[in-house]
Scaffold this motif. Structure first.
Motif, mmCIF file in Angstrom:
data_model
loop_
_atom_site.group_PDB
_atom_site.id
_atom_site.type_symbol
_atom_site.label_atom_id
_atom_site.label_comp_id
_atom_site.label_asym_id
_atom_site.label_seq_id
_atom_site.Cartn_x
_atom_site.Cartn_y
_atom_site.Cartn_z
ATOM 1 N N GLY A 1 35.449 33.599 28.692
ATOM 2 C CA GLY A 1 34.288 32.796 29.059
ATOM 3 C C GLY A 1 34.631 31.746 30.099
ATOM 4 O O GLY A 1 35.696 31.775 30.713
ATOM 5 N N LEU A 2 33.723 30.810 30.286
ATOM 6 C CA LEU A 2 33.938 29.751 31.269
ATOM 7 C C LEU A 2 34.644 28.562 30.637
ATOM 8 O O LEU A 2 34.346 28.180 29.512
ATOM 9 C CB LEU A 2 32.599 29.286 31.855
ATOM 10 C CG LEU A 2 31.901 30.248 32.781
ATOM 11 C CD1 LEU A 2 30.606 29.624 33.296
ATOM 12 C CD2 LEU A 2 32.785 30.651 33.940
ATOM 13 N N LYS A 3 35.576 27.989 31.372
ATOM 14 C CA LYS A 3 36.311 26.804 30.939
ATOM 15 C C LYS A 3 36.085 25.699 31.969
ATOM 16 O O LYS A 3 36.130 25.958 33.173
ATOM 17 C CB LYS A 3 37.815 27.091 30.844
ATOM 18 C CG LYS A 3 38.164 28.189 29.868
ATOM 19 C CD LYS A 3 37.862 27.792 28.461
ATOM 20 C CE LYS A 3 38.232 28.930 27.516
ATOM 21 N NZ LYS A 3 37.724 28.753 26.198
ATOM 22 N N PRO A 4 35.852 24.479 31.520
ATOM 23 C CA PRO A 4 35.661 23.382 32.475
ATOM 24 C C PRO A 4 36.974 23.013 33.155
ATOM 25 O O PRO A 4 38.048 23.139 32.570
ATOM 26 C CB PRO A 4 35.142 22.239 31.609
ATOM 27 C CG PRO A 4 35.639 22.550 30.237
ATOM 28 C CD PRO A 4 35.713 24.056 30.142
ATOM 29 N N ALA A 5 36.866 22.576 34.394
ATOM 30 C CA ALA A 5 38.014 22.084 35.152
ATOM 31 C C ALA A 5 37.538 20.888 35.972
ATOM 32 O O ALA A 5 36.330 20.659 36.100
ATOM 33 C CB ALA A 5 38.577 23.178 36.057
ATOM 34 N N ALA B 1 38.062 32.113 32.297
ATOM 35 C CA ALA B 1 39.349 32.185 31.608
ATOM 36 C C ALA B 1 39.782 33.642 31.478
ATOM 37 O O ALA B 1 39.007 34.492 31.038
ATOM 38 C CB ALA B 1 39.249 31.548 30.237
ATOM 39 N N LEU B 2 41.023 33.920 31.884
ATOM 40 C CA LEU B 2 41.615 35.256 31.779
ATOM 41 C C LEU B 2 42.914 35.146 31.002
ATOM 42 O O LEU B 2 43.820 34.418 31.406
ATOM 43 C CB LEU B 2 41.942 35.828 33.164
ATOM 44 C CG LEU B 2 40.807 36.199 34.088
ATOM 45 C CD1 LEU B 2 41.357 36.629 35.439
ATOM 46 C CD2 LEU B 2 39.990 37.314 33.497
ATOM 47 N N ALA B 3 43.010 35.853 29.896
ATOM 48 C CA ALA B 3 44.246 35.877 29.118
ATOM 49 C C ALA B 3 44.985 37.175 29.406
ATOM 50 O O ALA B 3 44.385 38.245 29.427
ATOM 51 C CB ALA B 3 43.934 35.779 27.630
ATOM 52 N N VAL B 4 46.278 37.055 29.686
ATOM 53 C CA VAL B 4 47.125 38.226 29.943
ATOM 54 C C VAL B 4 48.379 38.128 29.081
ATOM 55 O O VAL B 4 48.834 37.035 28.768
ATOM 56 C CB VAL B 4 47.499 38.359 31.444
ATOM 57 C CG1 VAL B 4 46.257 38.563 32.293
ATOM 58 C CG2 VAL B 4 48.267 37.153 31.939
ATOM 59 N N THR B 5 48.932 39.259 28.689
ATOM 60 C CA THR B 5 50.110 39.257 27.832
ATOM 61 C C THR B 5 51.407 39.093 28.616
ATOM 62 O O THR B 5 52.430 38.761 28.034
ATOM 63 C CB THR B 5 50.179 40.555 27.001
ATOM 64 O OG1 THR B 5 50.174 41.674 27.891
ATOM 65 C CG2 THR B 5 49.006 40.650 26.051
ATOM 66 N N ARG C 1 27.413 41.393 38.037
ATOM 67 C CA ARG C 1 28.467 41.785 37.087
ATOM 68 C C ARG C 1 29.260 40.575 36.631
ATOM 69 O O ARG C 1 29.610 40.470 35.452
ATOM 70 C CB ARG C 1 29.413 42.803 37.735
ATOM 71 C CG ARG C 1 28.785 44.147 37.987
ATOM 72 C CD ARG C 1 29.772 45.093 38.612
ATOM 73 N NE ARG C 1 29.127 46.305 39.094
ATOM 74 C CZ ARG C 1 29.741 47.237 39.790
ATOM 75 N NH1 ARG C 1 31.038 47.110 40.080
ATOM 76 N NH2 ARG C 1 29.094 48.300 40.196
ATOM 77 N N LEU C 2 29.548 39.649 37.556
ATOM 78 C CA LEU C 2 30.271 38.435 37.195
ATOM 79 C C LEU C 2 29.439 37.569 36.253
ATOM 80 O O LEU C 2 29.962 37.035 35.273
ATOM 81 C CB LEU C 2 30.634 37.637 38.456
ATOM 82 C CG LEU C 2 31.821 38.163 39.245
ATOM 83 C CD1 LEU C 2 31.846 37.561 40.634
ATOM 84 C CD2 LEU C 2 33.110 37.884 38.508
ATOM 85 N N GLU C 3 28.151 37.430 36.542
ATOM 86 C CA GLU C 3 27.292 36.629 35.678
ATOM 87 C C GLU C 3 27.211 37.216 34.276
ATOM 88 O O GLU C 3 27.093 36.485 33.295
ATOM 89 C CB GLU C 3 25.891 36.524 36.285
ATOM 90 C CG GLU C 3 25.833 35.693 37.550
ATOM 91 C CD GLU C 3 26.210 34.239 37.352
ATOM 92 O OE1 GLU C 3 26.005 33.703 36.246
ATOM 93 O OE2 GLU C 3 26.709 33.630 38.323
ATOM 94 N N ALA C 4 27.293 38.540 34.163
ATOM 95 C CA ALA C 4 27.226 39.197 32.859
ATOM 96 C C ALA C 4 28.491 38.984 32.044
ATOM 97 O O ALA C 4 28.476 39.171 30.826
ATOM 98 C CB ALA C 4 26.967 40.693 33.038
ATOM 99 N N LEU C 5 29.581 38.583 32.673
ATOM 100 C CA LEU C 5 30.850 38.395 31.955
ATOM 101 C C LEU C 5 30.850 37.132 31.103
ATOM 102 O O LEU C 5 31.652 37.030 30.182
ATOM 103 C CB LEU C 5 32.019 38.322 32.945
ATOM 104 C CG LEU C 5 32.311 39.574 33.764
ATOM 105 C CD1 LEU C 5 33.476 39.303 34.716
ATOM 106 C CD2 LEU C 5 32.613 40.750 32.868
ATOM 107 N N VAL C 6 30.011 36.160 31.439
ATOM 108 C CA VAL C 6 30.046 34.886 30.714
ATOM 109 C C VAL C 6 28.925 34.718 29.746
ATOM 110 O O VAL C 6 28.067 35.269 29.454
ATOM 111 C CB VAL C 6 30.053 33.690 31.671
ATOM 112 C CG1 VAL C 6 31.344 33.673 32.437
ATOM 113 C CG2 VAL C 6 28.883 33.703 32.598
#
Length: 100
Positions: A28-32, A39-43, A95-100
């Motif tokens: 989702g979106l994270k404030p900065a 926010a993208l989590a990768v292993t 597509r980007l708007e649908a991700l959040v």
């Protein structure tokens, strides 16, 4: 301020990458300080560009584009990055708007 913007070759997406996460994916979106980021989590660990490549691949998969269409435009050594996605901004925006 939006977390993405259209440009001449596609879209630029502001992201915050969390390397060495237990589960990869979007968060989702994270404030900065300068506006929201996706926010993208990768292993992968942030060594030898592995986390950058994983972040590009994660965003590409979420948008349904080839991994080669996504590149790091700014912030290669930072967690906060600007990823550029090549393609039609008219298709990528929704597509980007649908991700959040």
């Amino acid at each position: 301020m939006e977390f993405w913007r259209a440009d001449e070759t596609g879209v630029a997406v502001r992201v915050k990458v969390h390397p060495k996460a237990r589960r990869p994916g979007l968060g989702g979106l994270k404030p900065a300080a300068d506006g929201p980021r996706l926010a993208l989590a990768v292993t992968e660990a942030p060594e030898d560009g592995r986390a950058n490549r994983a972040a590009c691949a994660t965003l590409a998969a979420a948008l349904g584009v080839a991994a080669s269409a996504v590149e790091v435009a700014q912030g290669a050594t930072s967690r906060e990055k600007l990823l550029r996605v090549a393609g039609d901004a008219g298709l990528l925006g929704p597509r980007l708007e649908a991700l959040v």
